[in-house]
Design a protein around this motif. Structure first.
Motif, PDB file in Angstrom:
ATOM      1  N   ASP B 152     -74.727  48.300   2.737  1.00 18.64           N
ATOM      2  CA  ASP B 152     -76.027  48.261   1.916  1.00 18.64           C
ATOM      3  C   ASP B 152     -74.868  48.570   0.391  1.00 18.64           C
ATOM      4  OD1 ASP B 152     -77.654  48.193   3.343  1.00 18.64           O
ATOM      5  OD2 ASP B 152     -78.133  50.586   2.922  1.00 18.64           O
ATOM      6  N   THR B 153     -75.816  47.820  -0.770  1.00 18.79           N
ATOM      7  CA  THR B 153     -75.115  47.870  -2.048  1.00 18.79           C
ATOM      8  C   THR B 153     -75.412  48.287  -2.506  1.00 18.79           C
ATOM      9  OG1 THR B 153     -77.605  47.208  -2.804  1.00 18.79           O
ATOM     10  CG2 THR B 153     -75.646  44.895  -2.622  1.00 18.79           C
ATOM     11  N   ASP B 154     -75.554  49.601  -2.352  1.00 17.31           N
ATOM     12  CA  ASP B 154     -75.866  51.251  -3.260  1.00 17.31           C
ATOM     13  C   ASP B 154     -74.695  51.574  -2.059  1.00 17.31           C
ATOM     14  OD1 ASP B 154     -76.983  51.747  -0.102  1.00 17.31           O
ATOM     15  OD2 ASP B 154     -78.919  52.584  -2.101  1.00 17.31           O
ATOM     16  N   SER B 155     -73.980  51.602  -1.692  1.00 15.49           N
ATOM     17  CA  SER B 155     -72.681  52.308   0.113  1.00 15.49           C
ATOM     18  C   SER B 155     -71.836  52.508  -0.414  1.00 15.49           C
ATOM     19  CB  SER B 155     -73.468  51.988   0.779  1.00 15.49           C
ATOM     20  OG  SER B 155     -74.440  52.126   1.462  1.00 15.49           O
ATOM     21  N   HIS B 156     -70.796  53.162  -0.065  1.00 13.88           N
ATOM     22  CA  HIS B 156     -69.480  53.253  -0.010  1.00 13.88           C
ATOM     23  C   HIS B 156     -68.487  53.653   1.043  1.00 13.88           C
ATOM     24  CE1 HIS B 156     -67.137  53.963  -4.030  1.00 13.88           C
ATOM     25  NE2 HIS B 156     -68.465  53.131  -4.862  1.00 13.88           N
ATOM     26  N   LEU B 157     -67.632  53.084   1.365  1.00 18.57           N
ATOM     27  CA  LEU B 157     -67.538  52.529   2.622  1.00 18.57           C
ATOM     28  C   LEU B 157     -65.642  53.719   2.837  1.00 18.57           C
ATOM     29  CD1 LEU B 157     -66.147  49.078   3.874  1.00 18.57           C
ATOM     30  CD2 LEU B 157     -68.283  50.539   4.706  1.00 18.57           C
ATOM     31  N   GLY B 158     -65.977  54.579   3.733  1.00 18.28           N
ATOM     32  CA  GLY B 158     -64.781  55.953   3.434  1.00 18.28           C
ATOM     33  C   GLY B 158     -62.873  54.472   4.199  1.00 18.28           C
ATOM     34  N   PRO B 159     -62.577  55.724   4.079  1.00 18.58           N
ATOM     35  CA  PRO B 159     -61.039  55.130   4.455  1.00 18.58           C
ATOM     36  C   PRO B 159     -61.245  54.411   5.685  1.00 18.58           C
ATOM     37  CG  PRO B 159     -60.810  57.438   4.270  1.00 18.58           C
ATOM     38  CD  PRO B 159     -62.348  56.980   4.123  1.00 18.58           C
ATOM     39  N   GLY B 160     -60.296  53.219   5.750  1.00 17.49           N
ATOM     40  CA  GLY B 160     -60.542  52.362   7.192  1.00 17.49           C
ATOM     41  C   GLY B 160     -61.581  52.305   7.982  1.00 17.49           C
ATOM     42  N   ALA B 161     -63.037  52.521   6.818  1.00 13.27           N
ATOM     43  CA  ALA B 161     -63.933  51.686   7.736  1.00 13.27           C
ATOM     44  C   ALA B 161     -64.071  50.339   8.510  1.00 13.27           C
ATOM     45  CB  ALA B 161     -64.921  52.289   6.816  1.00 13.27           C
ATOM     46  N   ILE B 162     -63.414  49.315   7.710  1.00 12.31           N
ATOM     47  CA  ILE B 162     -63.731  48.154   8.363  1.00 12.31           C
ATOM     48  C   ILE B 162     -63.144  48.061   9.466  1.00 12.31           C
ATOM     49  CG2 ILE B 162     -63.255  45.836   8.033  1.00 12.31           C
ATOM     50  CD1 ILE B 162     -65.212  46.654   6.203  1.00 12.31           C
ATOM     51  N   TRP B 163     -61.374  48.978   9.567  1.00 12.55           N
ATOM     52  CA  TRP B 163     -60.622  48.930  10.835  1.00 12.55           C
ATOM     53  C   TRP B 163     -61.091  49.640  11.884  1.00 12.55           C
ATOM     54  CZ3 TRP B 163     -56.245  46.201  11.315  1.00 12.55           C
ATOM     55  CH2 TRP B 163     -55.640  45.509  10.974  1.00 12.55           C
ATOM     56  N   GLU B 164     -61.744  51.096  11.862  1.00  7.75           N
ATOM     57  CA  GLU B 164     -62.104  50.700  12.635  1.00  7.75           C
ATOM     58  C   GLU B 164     -63.773  50.084  13.412  1.00  7.75           C
ATOM     59  OE1 GLU B 164     -62.434  54.035  13.850  1.00  7.75           O
ATOM     60  OE2 GLU B 164     -60.430  54.777  12.787  1.00  7.75           O
ATOM     61  N   ILE B 165     -64.634  49.929  12.921  1.00  2.36           N
ATOM     62  CA  ILE B 165     -66.035  49.459  13.014  1.00  2.36           C
ATOM     63  C   ILE B 165     -65.078  48.229  13.788  1.00  2.36           C
ATOM     64  CG2 ILE B 165     -66.520  47.540  11.429  1.00  2.36           C
ATOM     65  CD1 ILE B 165     -68.968  48.683  11.493  1.00  2.36           C
ATOM     66  N   VAL B 166     -64.228  46.527  13.872  1.00  2.00           N
ATOM     67  CA  VAL B 166     -64.208  45.848  13.530  1.00  2.00           C
ATOM     68  C   VAL B 166     -63.301  46.565  15.719  1.00  2.00           C
ATOM     69  CG1 VAL B 166     -63.637  44.884  12.367  1.00  2.00           C
ATOM     70  CG2 VAL B 166     -62.032  45.462  13.308  1.00  2.00           C
ATOM     71  N   GLN B 167     -62.624  47.449  15.545  1.00  2.00           N
ATOM     72  CA  GLN B 167     -62.702  47.631  17.259  1.00  2.00           C
ATOM     73  C   GLN B 167     -62.804  48.186  18.200  1.00  2.00           C
ATOM     74  OE1 GLN B 167     -58.870  47.467  16.788  1.00  2.00           O
ATOM     75  NE2 GLN B 167     -58.783  47.751  15.069  1.00  2.00           N
ATOM     76  N   PRO B 168     -63.783  48.502  18.330  1.00  2.00           N
ATOM     77  CA  PRO B 168     -64.013  47.694  19.973  1.00  2.00           C
ATOM     78  C   PRO B 168     -64.832  46.157  19.731  1.00  2.00           C
ATOM     79  CG  PRO B 168     -65.881  49.419  18.169  1.00  2.00           C
ATOM     80  CD  PRO B 168     -64.484  48.566  17.688  1.00  2.00           C
ATOM     81  N   MET B 169     -64.537  45.730  19.183  1.00  2.00           N
ATOM     82  CA  MET B 169     -64.872  43.702  18.848  1.00  2.00           C
ATOM     83  C   MET B 169     -63.572  43.257  19.685  1.00  2.00           C
ATOM     84  SD  MET B 169     -67.557  42.580  17.162  1.00  2.00           S
ATOM     85  CE  MET B 169     -68.628  43.116  16.381  1.00  2.00           C
ATOM     86  N   ALA B 170     -62.960  43.404  20.252  1.00  2.00           N
ATOM     87  CA  ALA B 170     -61.503  43.608  20.912  1.00  2.00           C
ATOM     88  C   ALA B 170     -61.962  43.615  22.575  1.00  2.00           C
ATOM     89  CB  ALA B 170     -60.207  44.710  21.304  1.00  2.00           C
ATOM     90  N   ASP B 171     -63.331  43.891  22.734  1.00  2.00           N
ATOM     91  CA  ASP B 171     -64.259  43.796  23.428  1.00  2.00           C
ATOM     92  C   ASP B 171     -65.132  42.172  22.983  1.00  2.00           C
ATOM     93  OD1 ASP B 171     -66.333  43.442  26.323  1.00  2.00           O
ATOM     94  OD2 ASP B 171     -66.369  45.630  26.407  1.00  2.00           O
ATOM     95  N   PRO B 172     -64.753  41.395  24.394  1.00  2.00           N
ATOM     96  CA  PRO B 172     -65.549  40.123  23.772  1.00  2.00           C
ATOM     97  C   PRO B 172     -67.373  40.178  24.171  1.00  2.00           C
ATOM     98  CG  PRO B 172     -63.958  39.464  25.886  1.00  2.00           C
ATOM     99  CD  PRO B 172     -63.933  40.675  24.864  1.00  2.00           C
ATOM    100  N   ALA B 173     -67.743  41.277  25.397  1.00  2.00           N
ATOM    101  CA  ALA B 173     -69.025  41.375  25.517  1.00  2.00           C
ATOM    102  C   ALA B 173     -70.110  42.210  24.541  1.00  2.00           C
ATOM    103  CB  ALA B 173     -68.662  42.633  27.002  1.00  2.00           C
ATOM    104  N   VAL B 174     -68.984  42.516  23.144  1.00  2.00           N
ATOM    105  CA  VAL B 174     -70.048  43.425  22.715  1.00  2.00           C
ATOM    106  C   VAL B 174     -70.056  42.912  21.735  1.00  2.00           C
ATOM    107  CG1 VAL B 174     -69.783  45.138  20.447  1.00  2.00           C
ATOM    108  CG2 VAL B 174     -68.263  45.652  22.984  1.00  2.00           C
ATOM    109  N   GLY B 175     -71.776  42.776  20.975  1.00  2.00           N
ATOM    110  CA  GLY B 175     -72.000  41.371  20.329  1.00  2.00           C
ATOM    111  C   GLY B 175     -71.998  42.388  18.546  1.00  2.00           C
ATOM    112  N   ALA B 176     -72.434  43.693  19.030  1.00  2.00           N
ATOM    113  CA  ALA B 176     -72.782  44.895  17.351  1.00  2.00           C
ATOM    114  C   ALA B 176     -71.749  45.498  17.497  1.00  2.00           C
ATOM    115  CB  ALA B 176     -74.317  44.692  17.307  1.00  2.00           C
ATOM    116  N   VAL B 177     -71.478  46.550  16.321  1.00  2.00           N
ATOM    117  CA  VAL B 177     -71.195  47.862  16.285  1.00  2.00           C
ATOM    118  C   VAL B 177     -71.994  47.983  15.469  1.00  2.00           C
ATOM    119  CG1 VAL B 177     -69.018  48.706  16.380  1.00  2.00           C
ATOM    120  CG2 VAL B 177     -68.699  46.870  17.562  1.00  2.00           C
ATOM    121  N   SER B 178     -71.969  49.811  15.562  1.00  2.00           N
ATOM    122  CA  SER B 178     -72.530  50.643  14.776  1.00  2.00           C
ATOM    123  C   SER B 178     -71.601  51.430  13.725  1.00  2.00           C
ATOM    124  CB  SER B 178     -73.812  51.142  15.596  1.00  2.00           C
ATOM    125  OG  SER B 178     -74.310  52.208  14.858  1.00  2.00           O
ATOM    126  N   GLY B 179     -71.666  51.368  12.973  1.00  2.00           N
ATOM    127  CA  GLY B 179     -70.612  52.543  12.227  1.00  2.00           C
ATOM    128  C   GLY B 179     -71.702  53.660  11.417  1.00  2.00           C
TER     129      GLY B 179
END
Ligand SMILES: [Zn+2]
Ligand SMILES: [Zn+2]
Ligand SMILES: [Zn+2]
Lengths: 293, 427
Positions: B152-179
């Protein structure tokens, strides 16, 4: 001739009876109107500048469409034939015109000078001489050619400088630039742009080619056909991309290039030049005559 | 008076007690207390086991796909620069696409300024508002990244948030990850404090539980990651409101699983007035009817080609807890007040204590998982007031669900501009 002007209406305008005898040498073709107004006369030197030493004061005697008669309280008559004459209007504002002296008659009441209005092209304050002009050698806007003379006229209160315009000029050499839409990063005008379609019903946004199907538009997401622009979809301009540096941007920038030194930069980085022109209140004989009638 | 109440409690028969606590035992206890307690117990045992065996839980961030962060917003000129600042540079293989959905406050200009001095930032301007979904979709043709992260354009990401949110994508069955979305302004007002605790309870811990059961039905619009292939397969977002939940259901229908990254945290500004909060929740609840009960009801069809039991469980969960038991709660409360007797006050007080007790238990579970225990404990101090806050939320929910069932109210809402509402499908 008007002998019955309302004195209450024209406080400063005194109307006299026309003299019985028209002095010799005065052969004006137009009817004259008696008019007494304060007047100043300024001789014009050969270079168009004023002769401040010989400014005369007096009042008008009569006026016609072609010229005026003036009475000047000056021991010596002006020696130059071209004068600028300023006549005070009812609002105490002097209005100026270039005139040529026709005759000088000494009488018991002082010097009577007959002048005629010059042709527009011989006027000292021609419109084009009061404005900055385009100098094609330097591609820049130059101040009025006779600016020094105009400054001296300003000193006499005849002309006054006014800011006529602001123009964007090259910050390096102050010449005029040309403009084009271009890349914000490198200034290139070689931009590419891809059109998109936004299908309202399913919120899909994609390139136009994906919608084109045998001369019809069909949404690749929801398979809706016969889409009508405005009602079903809108065109969106995708971001521009620069063919030279690959920069992508939502809107192209105004890019300027100097005609003289060739400097290319965003238009926002140009300098602003203030253009100064000169203004003069012009004397219109018809207005003077109107005020008498 | 309190002794009166103690006497009343001790005199009550056990079947009467059961009846007195019906809404709690039916609606909230199993779903929100037992669930998190069981989850906590499992994790606690495994943590102890790990401690004893000396195994380490610290998984390094190994998976590093290319990421495109999409910031789609409307009239966020004031906040977009700081949001961009919190995102840019927080991950190595990242590009950012800002979509201005027809702002009139110069949001795109602010973003363009940022793009001039920061690499890999693209700004897309939509000349007129087309709704959140079309703004998000407008970014898709301009990225080839493997993972699309929406912030969201009015939100702030916590430290390492992008790193954390992409990790479950290592499993090809995962279509989306909720932060996880947490409050950026928890102590601003009582209303934000209450919401901050609710977010910890229902988004942070609540989604962990839903994820364990594979019934996670939502990826926050404020912070979620999507596999690009999956997004392309379902062709992006559909018209909202509730487009984030709708997309998750369509991804589930397409056979993808939904993962959770509880420690990928996004700090967001919460509504500061009760009216705004009411409108926000109303919008959220409409989606339950529009999508879970109407548009995607076929997820429950066992004869459908892509039927999965987890999808059925997810739908039943939302039908039961968001609709049926919600009406049961208000029915019960109405029944109590209708058959009002002298012990009504004592009964309500008993219920209040039970609900407040639940909140304390929930707080303890939150603290077990918390990254910032001191902050979360401070937020948790508001727990005794939570029963009243949930009463307000349940009122907003029942209002929203009723009006959506009866009048399809969501399709008249200004969240989506008029020209889009007029032509979209009204499920
Ligand atoms: Zn479509
Ligand atoms: Zn370029
Ligand atoms: Zn130049």
């Amino acid at each position: 001739m008007n002998r019955s002007a309302d004195p209450a209406k024209n406080v400063e305008t005194r109307v006299y009876a026309a003299p019985e005898v028209i002095p010799p040498g005065e052969r004006r073709r137009h009817p004259r109107y008696l008019l007494t107004r304060p007047v100043i006369t300024i001789p014009v030197l050969a270079d168009g500048s004023p002769d401040e030493e010989r400014v005369g004061e007096g009042y008008t005697i009569d006026v016609s469409v072609g010229g005026m008669s003036l009475r000047i309280d000056q021991s010596e008559p002006p020696r130059l034939s071209t004068l600028v004459v300023g006549v005070e209007s009812e609002s105490s504002q002097y209005h100026f015109s270039t005139v040529r002296m026709r005759n000088v008659i000494e009488s018991s009441e002082g010097k009577r000078i007959g002048v005629e209005f010059v042709e527009p092209e011989r006027c000292v304050f021609r419109a084009e001489q009061l404005q900055p002009w385009f100098d094609a050698r330097t591609f820049s806007l130059a101040p009025p050619a006779n600016e020094e003379a105009l400054t001296r006229w300003c000193g006499l209160g005849v002309t006054r400088p006014v800011v006529t315009d602001y123009v964007q000029v090259c910050s390096a050499c102050r010449a005029l630039p040309t403009f084009r839409h271009g890349c914000r990063k490198c200034g290139s005008a070689r931009l590419g742009n891809i059109q998109l379609i936004h299908h309202f019903a399913c919120a899909y946004v994609g390139f136009v080619e994906k919608f084109e199907q045998h001369g019809d538009l069909m949404c690749p997401k929801c398979r809706a056909k016969h889409l009508v622009v405005g009602a079903d979809f809108e065109y969106l301009a995708g971001p521009y991309h620069c063919l030279d540096c690959n920069w992508r941007d939502s809107t192209p920038e105004h890019i300027a290039q100097c005609l003289r030194c060739g400097m290319r930069c965003p238009a926002s980085q140009l300098s602003e030049q203030q253009l100064i022109g000169y203004h003069v209140h012009r004397l219109d004989p018809l207005v003077l005559i109107d005020s008498v009638r | 008076m309190f002794t009166d109440w103690i006497h009343w409690c001790s005199s009550i028969r056990s079947d009467e007690l059961l009846w007195a606590l019906t809404p709690l035992l039916l609606l909230d206890a199993p779903r929100y207390v037992l669930g998190s307690l069981v989850m906590w117990a499992c994790d606690f045992v495994s943590d102890i086991w790990r401690l004893l065996t000396g195994a380490t839980d610290a998984r390094p961030h190994e998976y590093c796909p290319s990421v495109c962060v999409v910031l789609a917003g409307l009239n966020e000129a004031d906040t977009i620069a700081s949001t961009l600042g919190s995102v840019w540079g927080s991950y190595p293989r990242m590009e950012i696409v800002v979509v201005d959905d027809g702002s009139t406050d110069g949001m795109a200009d602010v973003a363009t300024e940022f793009a001039l001095t920061h690499a890999n930032v693209l700004v897309i301007r939509k000349p007129r508002r087309g709704g959140k979904s079309s703004a998000l979709n407008a970014a898709l043709p301009f990225t080839q990244a493997e993972v699309i992260v929406c912030v969201d354009t009015d939100s702030h990401l916590g430290p390492g948030a992008i790193w954390e949110i992409v990790q479950p994508m290592a499993d090809p069955a995962v279509g989306a990850v909720s932060g996880t979305v947490i409050a950026r302004n928890p102590f601003l007002k009582l209303i934000t404090w209450l919401q901050a605790f609710e977010y910890l309870r229902s988004i942070f811990v609540g989604r962990m539980f839903a994820h364990r059961l594979d019934i996670l039905a939502i990826v926050s619009g404020a912070f979620g990651a999507f596999r690009r292939d999956a997004l392309q397969r379902v062709q992006g977002w559909d018209v909202g409101p509730g487009e984030d939940g709708d997309l998750v259901l369509r991804l589930r229908k397409a056979g993808y699983t939904i993962a959770l990254a509880p420690y990928a945290q996004c700090l967001t500004n919460l509504p500061v007035s009760w009216k705004r909060l009411f409108f926000q929740r109303r919008r959220w609840e409409w989606a339950t009817i529009t999508f879970n009960c109407r548009k995607h009801v076929d997820l429950a069809n066992p004869f459908a080609p892509h039927f999965r039991w987890s999808n059925l469980a997810m739908l039943v969960d939302s039908w039961l807890f968001s609709v049926v038991l919600l009406y049961a709660f208000w029915g019960y409360l109405g029944y109590l007040i209708w058959h009002s007797h002298e012990d009504l006050g004592k009964l309500l007080f008993l219920n209040y204590l039970a609900y407040a007790g639940i909140e304390i238990v929930n707080l303890l579970v939150v603290l077990y998982y918390s990254l910032d225990r001191r902050r979360d404990l401070c937020i948790g101090l508001v727990a005794p007031l939570m029963p009243f806050y949930y009463l307000f939320l349940k009122a907003a929910q029942v209002w929203a669900i009723t009006e959506e069932i009866l009048t399809r109210r969501s399709f008249r809402d200004n969240f989506v501009p008029e020209h889009v509402r007029a032509v979209t499908w009204h499920w």
